[in-house]
Design a protein around this motif. Structure first.
Motif, PDB file in Angstrom:
ATOM      1  N   ALA A 198      35.354  33.510 -13.250  1.00  0.00           N
ATOM      2  CA  ALA A 198      36.614  34.223 -13.475  1.00  0.00           C
ATOM      3  C   ALA A 198      37.658  33.346 -14.163  1.00  0.00           C
ATOM      4  O   ALA A 198      38.761  33.803 -14.449  1.00  0.00           O
ATOM      5  CB  ALA A 198      37.159  34.741 -12.159  1.00  0.00           C
ATOM      6  N   GLY A 199      37.305  32.081 -14.412  1.00  0.00           N
ATOM      7  CA  GLY A 199      38.230  31.199 -15.123  1.00  0.00           C
ATOM      8  C   GLY A 199      39.026  30.261 -14.250  1.00  0.00           C
ATOM      9  O   GLY A 199      40.094  29.786 -14.658  1.00  0.00           O
ATOM     10  N   CYS A 200      38.516  29.958 -13.069  1.00  0.00           N
ATOM     11  CA  CYS A 200      39.217  29.030 -12.186  1.00  0.00           C
ATOM     12  C   CYS A 200      39.215  27.626 -12.794  1.00  0.00           C
ATOM     13  O   CYS A 200      38.159  27.098 -13.156  1.00  0.00           O
ATOM     14  CB  CYS A 200      38.549  29.009 -10.811  1.00  0.00           C
ATOM     15  SG  CYS A 200      39.438  28.007  -9.615  1.00  0.00           S
ATOM     16  N   LYS A 201      40.396  27.005 -12.888  1.00  0.00           N
ATOM     17  CA  LYS A 201      40.533  25.697 -13.520  1.00  0.00           C
ATOM     18  C   LYS A 201      40.733  24.564 -12.523  1.00  0.00           C
ATOM     19  O   LYS A 201      40.673  23.393 -12.889  1.00  0.00           O
ATOM     20  CB  LYS A 201      41.710  25.727 -14.508  1.00  0.00           C
ATOM     21  CG  LYS A 201      41.513  26.720 -15.654  1.00  0.00           C
ATOM     22  CD  LYS A 201      42.743  26.802 -16.537  1.00  0.00           C
ATOM     23  CE  LYS A 201      42.551  27.858 -17.636  1.00  0.00           C
ATOM     24  NZ  LYS A 201      43.768  28.000 -18.489  1.00  0.00           N
ATOM     25  N   VAL A 202      40.979  24.905 -11.270  1.00  0.00           N
ATOM     26  CA  VAL A 202      41.165  23.875 -10.252  1.00  0.00           C
ATOM     27  C   VAL A 202      39.807  23.555  -9.618  1.00  0.00           C
ATOM     28  O   VAL A 202      38.859  24.343  -9.727  1.00  0.00           O
ATOM     29  CB  VAL A 202      42.167  24.330  -9.164  1.00  0.00           C
ATOM     30  CG1 VAL A 202      43.517  24.656  -9.792  1.00  0.00           C
ATOM     31  CG2 VAL A 202      41.628  25.530  -8.378  1.00  0.00           C
ATOM     32  N   PRO A 203      39.669  22.401  -8.945  1.00  0.00           N
ATOM     33  CA  PRO A 203      38.391  22.063  -8.313  1.00  0.00           C
ATOM     34  C   PRO A 203      37.982  23.101  -7.269  1.00  0.00           C
ATOM     35  O   PRO A 203      38.805  23.561  -6.481  1.00  0.00           O
ATOM     36  CB  PRO A 203      38.681  20.708  -7.650  1.00  0.00           C
ATOM     37  CG  PRO A 203      39.819  20.139  -8.423  1.00  0.00           C
ATOM     38  CD  PRO A 203      40.657  21.307  -8.834  1.00  0.00           C
ATOM     39  N   VAL A 204      36.720  23.472  -7.298  1.00  0.00           N
ATOM     40  CA  VAL A 204      36.164  24.437  -6.334  1.00  0.00           C
ATOM     41  C   VAL A 204      34.918  23.835  -5.707  1.00  0.00           C
ATOM     42  O   VAL A 204      34.094  23.240  -6.404  1.00  0.00           O
ATOM     43  CB  VAL A 204      35.786  25.781  -6.994  1.00  0.00           C
ATOM     44  CG1 VAL A 204      35.396  26.805  -5.939  1.00  0.00           C
ATOM     45  CG2 VAL A 204      36.916  26.305  -7.850  1.00  0.00           C
ATOM     46  N   ILE A 205      34.788  23.992  -4.412  1.00  0.00           N
ATOM     47  CA  ILE A 205      33.609  23.507  -3.709  1.00  0.00           C
ATOM     48  C   ILE A 205      33.145  24.566  -2.718  1.00  0.00           C
ATOM     49  O   ILE A 205      33.947  25.384  -2.250  1.00  0.00           O
ATOM     50  CB  ILE A 205      33.923  22.182  -2.957  1.00  0.00           C
ATOM     51  CG1 ILE A 205      32.620  21.500  -2.487  1.00  0.00           C
ATOM     52  CG2 ILE A 205      34.882  22.423  -1.803  1.00  0.00           C
ATOM     53  CD1 ILE A 205      32.831  20.111  -1.916  1.00  0.00           C
ATOM     54  N   SER A 206      31.859  24.575  -2.432  1.00  0.00           N
ATOM     55  CA  SER A 206      31.314  25.488  -1.438  1.00  0.00           C
ATOM     56  C   SER A 206      31.132  24.748  -0.117  1.00  0.00           C
ATOM     57  O   SER A 206      30.359  23.797  -0.041  1.00  0.00           O
ATOM     58  CB  SER A 206      29.966  26.050  -1.918  1.00  0.00           C
ATOM     59  OG  SER A 206      29.362  26.830  -0.911  1.00  0.00           O
ATOM     60  N   ILE A 207      31.867  25.177   0.894  1.00  0.00           N
ATOM     61  CA  ILE A 207      31.760  24.574   2.224  1.00  0.00           C
ATOM     62  C   ILE A 207      31.630  25.715   3.233  1.00  0.00           C
ATOM     63  O   ILE A 207      32.577  26.441   3.495  1.00  0.00           O
ATOM     64  CB  ILE A 207      32.992  23.700   2.552  1.00  0.00           C
ATOM     65  CG1 ILE A 207      33.089  22.565   1.536  1.00  0.00           C
ATOM     66  CG2 ILE A 207      32.886  23.141   3.971  1.00  0.00           C
ATOM     67  CD1 ILE A 207      34.263  21.630   1.747  1.00  0.00           C
ATOM     68  N   PRO A 208      30.448  25.887   3.798  1.00  0.00           N
ATOM     69  CA  PRO A 208      30.186  27.044   4.669  1.00  0.00           C
ATOM     70  C   PRO A 208      30.866  26.948   6.029  1.00  0.00           C
ATOM     71  O   PRO A 208      31.531  25.952   6.348  1.00  0.00           O
ATOM     72  CB  PRO A 208      28.664  27.029   4.821  1.00  0.00           C
ATOM     73  CG  PRO A 208      28.294  25.597   4.665  1.00  0.00           C
ATOM     74  CD  PRO A 208      29.255  25.037   3.651  1.00  0.00           C
ATOM     75  N   ILE A 209      30.669  27.961   6.811  1.00  0.00           N
ATOM     76  CA  ILE A 209      31.170  27.996   8.175  1.00  0.00           C
ATOM     77  C   ILE A 209      30.261  27.149   9.052  1.00  0.00           C
ATOM     78  O   ILE A 209      29.036  27.202   8.917  1.00  0.00           O
ATOM     79  CB  ILE A 209      31.204  29.448   8.680  1.00  0.00           C
ATOM     80  CG1 ILE A 209      32.244  30.248   7.881  1.00  0.00           C
ATOM     81  CG2 ILE A 209      31.483  29.518  10.170  1.00  0.00           C
ATOM     82  CD1 ILE A 209      31.977  31.713   7.827  1.00  0.00           C
TER      83      ILE A 209
END
Length: 402
Positions: A198-209
């Motif tokens: 979708a165009g996210c420019k900030v850092p993104v990480i996947s961290i589950p529950i």
């Protein structure tokens, strides 16, 4: 680190998905030696009573909250149709809440502001005004996707159009907001990819529950077999939608073939239509006091989601309690599971009935899936490991933005 956790509902008591996810990370951060201040929004659906919050929890978290009446106002909802603003979001905005957040920020210096979900993001400007801390959204779901899926599956044409309008406005808000924070900690890789696409420019990480390892226990000795059950908050529209579909399209047929079995429905705010329906073999338990005890007294957890996003906390909890899970592809979304090994995935009524029949007729198969589910949770969803991963991410964000 000093972390300010702002929540759209209270993490305590941790009796349903969102609060469980929030509370587990709170406890994980505190256990790892970090200071956490928790502020929550109390709503009619999830109301906070100060005297019901344990003193120990208040002391550990400096817990505070404000009340917002988020009930749907018909006039405001109608007028919102002529606005570009999202009504889903507007219901969570209040001056009192803004003032309380400002007050807490003025008296404390934080390293991280952890926003639990999209519905507390309207306060980003207030946070920026009173704090230099890094703002992280812990994205429990892609919120607009839930409403988009609800709209797509709705049979009422007028309601479908309205849900579609809500979804579109929420999407616009969600996509606009994602680049106003310093980073996003998504719950699943699926959601991470959605933000990036979708165009996210900030850092993104996947961290589950994460799940506390002390809660992982098979305890198969006194289970009802197959003991079909569903546990979830019934004021969440995807749960209502899924259960209604399951009862009409699956349970009626299955119960004709296996009239000796029962299906237990537990969770708060059971809708009136469910209590009034005369489904054979159904027991409506309502809100229960001890979720772990309830899950460990039965064997097969039914999660028939047709819409939704993020990760289903109750599925992870069910796995940790040694339940065999049958769910849809949407229900299993975001969980690193394997169909037929540690979970059963069904989408059509025929697939559902086949899965339920297999488990009913084979205790050996059921026990194997339960054992594999427990191993999956130990390997992938240990709360200490997940908290450590989040802390490393926060440290990286703090260092990279100095």
């Amino acid at each position: 680190m000093n972390i300010f956790q702002i929540c759209s509902k209270s993490p305590w008591p941790p009796k349903e998905g969102g609060p469980i996810a929030m509370n587990n990370i709170t406890q994980g951060l505190i256990k790892a030696g970090h200071k956490v201040t928790v502020f929550a929004i109390s709503t009619p659906k999830y109301k906070v009573q100060s005297h019901n919050i344990p003193d120990e929890y208040k002391k550990l978290t400096n817990f505070d909250f404000t009340y917002i009446n988020t009930n749907i106002n018909v006039l405001k909802a109608f007028l919102n149709l002529f606005s570009k603003k999202s009504y889903n979001i507007e219901r969570f905005i209040s001056k009192n809440t803004e003032n309380k957040i400002s007050e807490i920020l003025s008296k404390n210096t934080f390293d991280i502001i952890q926003l639990e979900g999209l519905f507390v993001t309207p306060y980003i400007n207030t946070i920026r005004k009173y704090s230099n801390a890094k703002i992280i959204i812990r994205a429990h779901n892609i919120e607009h996707l839930i409403w988009q899926r609800l709209a797509e599956s709705c049979k009422n044409p007028v309601k479908r159009i309205y849900l579609g309008i809500l979804a579109k406005k929420l999407r616009n808000y969600e996509l606009d907001t994602m680049n106003k924070v310093d980073a996003i900690a998504a719950i699943t890789p699926v959601d991470t990819n959605s933000f990036l696409k979708a165009g996210c420019k900030v850092p993104v990480i996947s961290i589950p529950i994460g799940i506390d390892s002390n809660k992982i226990s098979a305890n198969n000795t006194k289970r009802e077999f197959p003991g079909f059950f569903h546990l979830g908050s019934m004021d969440w529209l995807p749960n209502q939608e899924g259960i209604k579909w399951f009862l009409e399209n699956i349970w009626k047929t299955f119960h004709k073939n296996f009239p000796q079995y029962k299906f237990y429905l537990a969770g708060r705010n059971m809708p009136v239509w469910l209590n009034e329906q005369a489904y054979q073999g159904i027991r409506v338990e309502g809100e229960i006091e001890n979720a772990k005890e309830f899950m460990q007294s039965r064997t097969v957890m039914i999660v028939p989601l047709l819409s939704g996003s993020g990760m289903r906390v109750k599925i992870i909890e069910g796995m940790a309690c040694g339940n065999a899970i049958i769910t849809s592809s949407i229900g299993a979304e975001g969980i690193n599971c394997s169909n037929g090994e540690n979970i059963l995935i069904a989408d059509s009524p025929e697939e559902w009935i086949t899965c339920m029949t297999k488990l009913s007729e084979s205790r050996i198969l059921t026990d194997k899936i339960c054992e594999n589910a427990i191993e999956l949770v130990k390997k992938e969803y240990d709360n200490d490991t997940i908290t450590e991963k989040l802390i490393l991410f926060y440290n990286r964000i703090i260092l990279s933005l100095r």
